[in-house]
Design a protein around this motif. Structure first.
Motif: not given
Length: 403
Positions: A63-73, A104-115, A168-172
């Motif tokens: 779950t991503i919450s960031s000012r850099s993307i249009q839709f958090n979720g 690119p923002i969504i996938n980079t943030l999600g991948t970095l958080a998981a790693k 803010n990235v919540t990894v489930h």
């Protein structure tokens, strides 16, 4: 109150239209560059979350919450998105530009958080509830999109205007959630092609590259070259991607800015066109993506392989002709004054049968050597080059400290 654990990541990031490849603290992560947006809570397996850490990069659920993307979720990323019941979203090869796209923002943030979670677990043998993560990153844009303004826009989508933006990235992980707060320090954005030059010249230890990447070239021209052979040369690059093909010319270590260009043609366009024809025959396939169609092309035992190849061969030839025509204009702009033509990128694998004969004939007429990078190296040239650049920067910093 316990202090939130902190972790630092050095990242080189190649956001391809088809695949995202990253080196994160030296570990290579490759995944389909897609995401899906789940509308309900995923299945919770009857296993411990700790048992899922090893395979976490194939199961990125965030779950991503960031000012850099249009839709958090909520987002599934990469392989998790491909295998889910939801429609994967990929870069639109006709419409999207990387510097202002959310993907690119969504996938980079999600991948970095998981790693970050995976790395912390490997070191501490436990899953944290929170992590503070700092990241320094080198990435790139296609040459026809790169200019100082666009590079700055792209970098600031990670750093923020004053380098204080926190994503803010919540990894489930099954039934456990980890809040990962990501802050970027340095983010540098290169033009694609320049990093690949460094991957041709040097290995990761900064020695002259000397491996199988030159095997076919040596056989074709009766030579025994290493990366040293390319130093100081004017090299004409053809970096074939999914949606674009970049055609920079490098002179020594520098990008020749006389004519920096690329074209909006690549293997993704060929696949998109092939899919339209393919689906007329296989109308029951409702969730067919470029990435999935690519699997049909690669897997000779797949039930759809022969049909996929048949439809793709026709559209690949069309794209190859477009790329070749644009490349002829590039050489003309430089009065054919280049020492070597180098072809790489993920798209170079699928288009080789149709494009190589055209370039080979041109090379013979003009007396130019062609280094067609073998398929095991071709898709990773930019991300490996970025890693070489990162290692050079670190090495130079060490020398300055000693001085």
């Amino acid at each position: 109150m316990a202090k939130t654990p902190e972790i630092h990541l050095d990242c080189t990031n190649d956001n391809g239209n088809s695949e995202q490849a990253l080196y994160i603290n030296g570990d290579l992560v490759r995944q389909p560059n897609v995401y899906a947006e789940p509308t309900s809570k995923g299945f919770v397996d009857n296993v411990s979350p700790e048992s899922q850490i090893e395979n976490l990069m194939n199961q990125i659920d965030v779950t991503i919450s960031s000012r850099s993307i249009q839709f958090n979720g909520d987002y599934y990323i990469g392989l998790k998105a491909i295998k889910s019941k939801y429609q994967p979203v990929s870069m639109d090869v006709e419409l999207d530009t990387k510097y202002d796209s959310d993907l690119p923002i969504i996938n980079t943030l999600g991948t970095l958080a998981a790693k970050a979670v995976q790395n912390y677990f490997k070191e501490n043998k436990k899953i944290p509830s929170e992590l503070d993560v700092t990241v320094d990153m080198l990435t790139a844009l296609p040459v026809e999109q790169w200019n100082p303004k666009n590079a700055d826009v792209f970098a600031k989508r990670f750093t923020g205007d004053n380098e204080s933006l926190i994503h803010n990235v919540t990894v489930h992980i099954n039934n456990v959630d980890v809040l990962v707060k990501i802050k970027f320090g340095q983010v540098k954005v290169a033009a694609e092609g320049v990093p690949a030059l460094f991957a041709l010249l040097f290995d990761q230890n900064l020695n002259n590259r000397n491996d199988e990447i030159f095997k076919h070239f040596n056989e074709d021209y009766g030579k025994e070259i290493t990366g040293e052979y390319l130093k100081g040369k004017r090299i004409s690059h053809i970096d074939i991607g999914d949606g674009t093909s970049d055609m920079p010319v490098t002179d020594g270590f520098n990008l020749d800015t006389h004519f920096v260009t690329g074209c909006n043609h690549g293997v993704g366009h060929a696949i998109e066109a092939a899919i339209q024809n393919f689906k007329e025959k296989h109308s029951t396939l409702k969730k067919l993506t470029r990435q999935k169609f690519s699997e049909y092309l690669k897997d000779e035992n797949h039930q759809y392989h022969q049909d996929a190849v048949r439809f793709f061969q026709k559209t690949a030839l069309v794209q190859s002709k477009f790329i070749f025509k644009h490349y002829q204009r590039v050489l003309s702009a430089f009065d054919n004054e280049v020492d070597l033509i180098v072809v790489y990128g993920g798209g170079s694998i699928a288009l080789k049968d149709s494009l190589y004969p055209l370039l080979e004939d041109l090379g013979e007429k003009l007396g130019k050597e062609i280094l067609w990078v073998p398929e095991e190296y071709a898709p990773l040239m930019n991300v490996e080059g970025l890693l070489v650049l990162l290692n050079r920067m670190k090495n130079q910093s060490k020398k300055k400290v000693k001085a």
